[in-house]
Motif scaffolding. Structure first.
Motif, PDB file in Angstrom:
ATOM      1  N   PHE A 121     -46.462   5.617 -23.334  1.00 25.61           N
ATOM      2  CA  PHE A 121     -47.314   6.796 -23.246  1.00 25.61           C
ATOM      3  C   PHE A 121     -47.397   7.309 -21.816  1.00 25.61           C
ATOM      4  CE2 PHE A 121     -51.563   8.603 -22.497  1.00 25.61           C
ATOM      5  CZ  PHE A 121     -51.487   9.695 -23.333  1.00 25.61           C
ATOM      6  N   PHE A 122     -47.634   6.425 -20.853  1.00 22.83           N
ATOM      7  CA  PHE A 122     -47.767   6.871 -19.469  1.00 22.83           C
ATOM      8  C   PHE A 122     -46.439   7.364 -18.898  1.00 22.83           C
ATOM      9  CE2 PHE A 122     -51.712   4.256 -19.557  1.00 22.83           C
ATOM     10  CZ  PHE A 122     -52.575   5.307 -19.323  1.00 22.83           C
ATOM     11  N   VAL A 123     -45.322   6.774 -19.306  1.00 25.60           N
ATOM     12  CA  VAL A 123     -44.015   7.282 -18.869  1.00 25.60           C
ATOM     13  C   VAL A 123     -43.788   8.684 -19.426  1.00 25.60           C
ATOM     14  CG1 VAL A 123     -41.524   6.961 -19.142  1.00 25.60           C
ATOM     15  CG2 VAL A 123     -42.962   5.027 -18.476  1.00 25.60           C
ATOM     16  N   LEU A 124     -44.120   8.897 -20.693  1.00 26.57           N
ATOM     17  CA  LEU A 124     -43.959  10.229 -21.282  1.00 26.57           C
ATOM     18  C   LEU A 124     -44.858  11.256 -20.595  1.00 26.57           C
ATOM     19  CD1 LEU A 124     -43.685   9.414 -25.085  1.00 26.57           C
ATOM     20  CD2 LEU A 124     -41.894  10.278 -23.587  1.00 26.57           C
ATOM     21  N   VAL A 125     -46.089  10.886 -20.265  1.00 28.36           N
ATOM     22  CA  VAL A 125     -46.996  11.810 -19.566  1.00 28.36           C
ATOM     23  C   VAL A 125     -46.449  12.121 -18.183  1.00 28.36           C
ATOM     24  CG1 VAL A 125     -49.296  12.012 -18.541  1.00 28.36           C
ATOM     25  CG2 VAL A 125     -49.049  11.219 -20.879  1.00 28.36           C
ATOM     26  N   LYS A 126     -45.928  11.117 -17.491  1.00 22.58           N
ATOM     27  CA  LYS A 126     -45.373  11.330 -16.144  1.00 22.58           C
ATOM     28  C   LYS A 126     -44.160  12.261 -16.203  1.00 22.58           C
ATOM     29  CE  LYS A 126     -44.340   9.000 -11.895  1.00 22.58           C
ATOM     30  NZ  LYS A 126     -45.177   9.772 -11.041  1.00 22.58           N
ATOM     31  N   VAL A 127     -43.286  12.067 -17.183  1.00 23.97           N
ATOM     32  CA  VAL A 127     -42.125  12.943 -17.335  1.00 23.97           C
ATOM     33  C   VAL A 127     -42.577  14.360 -17.671  1.00 23.97           C
ATOM     34  CG1 VAL A 127     -40.126  13.415 -18.815  1.00 23.97           C
ATOM     35  CG2 VAL A 127     -40.507  11.119 -17.920  1.00 23.97           C
ATOM     36  N   TRP A 128     -43.565  14.490 -18.554  1.00 24.95           N
ATOM     37  CA  TRP A 128     -44.069  15.807 -18.936  1.00 24.95           C
ATOM     38  C   TRP A 128     -44.671  16.539 -17.735  1.00 24.95           C
ATOM     39  CZ3 TRP A 128     -49.424  17.282 -20.325  1.00 24.95           C
ATOM     40  CH2 TRP A 128     -49.485  18.568 -20.845  1.00 24.95           C
ATOM     41  N   MET A 129     -45.400  15.810 -16.894  1.00 17.85           N
ATOM     42  CA  MET A 129     -46.018  16.432 -15.722  1.00 17.85           C
ATOM     43  C   MET A 129     -44.963  16.833 -14.686  1.00 17.85           C
ATOM     44  SD  MET A 129     -49.154  16.571 -16.447  1.00 17.85           S
ATOM     45  CE  MET A 129     -50.323  16.583 -15.147  1.00 17.85           C
ATOM     46  N   ALA A 130     -43.826  16.147 -14.669  1.00 17.97           N
ATOM     47  CA  ALA A 130     -42.779  16.453 -13.691  1.00 17.97           C
ATOM     48  C   ALA A 130     -41.881  17.604 -14.119  1.00 17.97           C
ATOM     49  CB  ALA A 130     -41.931  15.202 -13.436  1.00 17.97           C
ATOM     50  N   LEU A 131     -41.968  18.034 -15.362  1.00 12.14           N
ATOM     51  CA  LEU A 131     -41.123  19.126 -15.848  1.00 12.14           C
ATOM     52  C   LEU A 131     -41.534  20.441 -15.207  1.00 12.14           C
ATOM     53  CD1 LEU A 131     -40.896  18.370 -19.673  1.00 12.14           C
ATOM     54  CD2 LEU A 131     -39.105  18.101 -17.972  1.00 12.14           C
TER      55      LEU A 131
END
Length: 165
Positions: free
Chosen positions: A101-111
């Motif tokens: 979950f936190f990896v997906l949130v981090k990737v989403w925020m970096a887009l």
């Protein structure tokens, strides 16, 4: 209130998914999977993506879920008791889920914000697919339907109890 409708649908979908994962009865979990898949379809519809919403209902709810339910019904124990599941490693599963979950949130925020196109696809996309499916690809479509019917009849024949002579 209309703005929060998507959050309400998402909350109900996530709640049903949590009960599904944490539940012990497999048949109840299969019916909760129905709610989760319908919730995802509602979220697609909420965002205006009608083709993925309809495809979600037809493919996953209409096909895959029915297949899972048939599998569960055909594998029930013969002594009348239902088959239950157990959580074998809940703590590692929770930790792994939180990491993902936190990896997906981090990737989403970096887009970047302009990653997705602003314009919507043409509104006749599903119509064009349907017309092609029932004109150009009619014979393969019908052959697949006959193949699925034969597979269903074969599964019903395999599930029948044997009669002793």
């Amino acid at each position: 209130m209309l703005v929060f409708g998507g959050f309400i649908i998402a909350g109900m979908t996530v709640g049903a998914a949590l009960v599904l994962v944490l539940g012990r009865r497999l048949m109840s979990s299969a019916f909760l999977l129905l709610l989760v898949l319908l919730g995802v379809a509602l979220l697609y519809g909420w965002q205006g993506a009608l083709f993925p919403a309809v495809a979600q209902i037809l493919v996953y709810v209409g096909g895959i879920l029915i297949l899972i339910l048939f599998g569960l019904l055909l594998t029930q124990r013969h002594d009348g008791q239902s088959v239950d599941s157990e959580l074998s490693a809940p703590v590692p599963a929770l930790v792994l889920s939180l990491v993902v979950f936190f990896v997906l949130v981090k990737v989403w925020m970096a887009l970047p914000a302009d990653l997705l196109p602003v314009e919507l696809p043409e509104p006749d996309g599903p119509r064009r697919i349907g017309v092609q499916l029932l004109t150009s690809y009619l014979v393969p479509f019908e052959l697949i339907s006959v193949l699925l019917l034969v597979a269903l009849l074969g599964a019903a024949q395999l599930a029948r109890p044997e009669k002793r002579a």
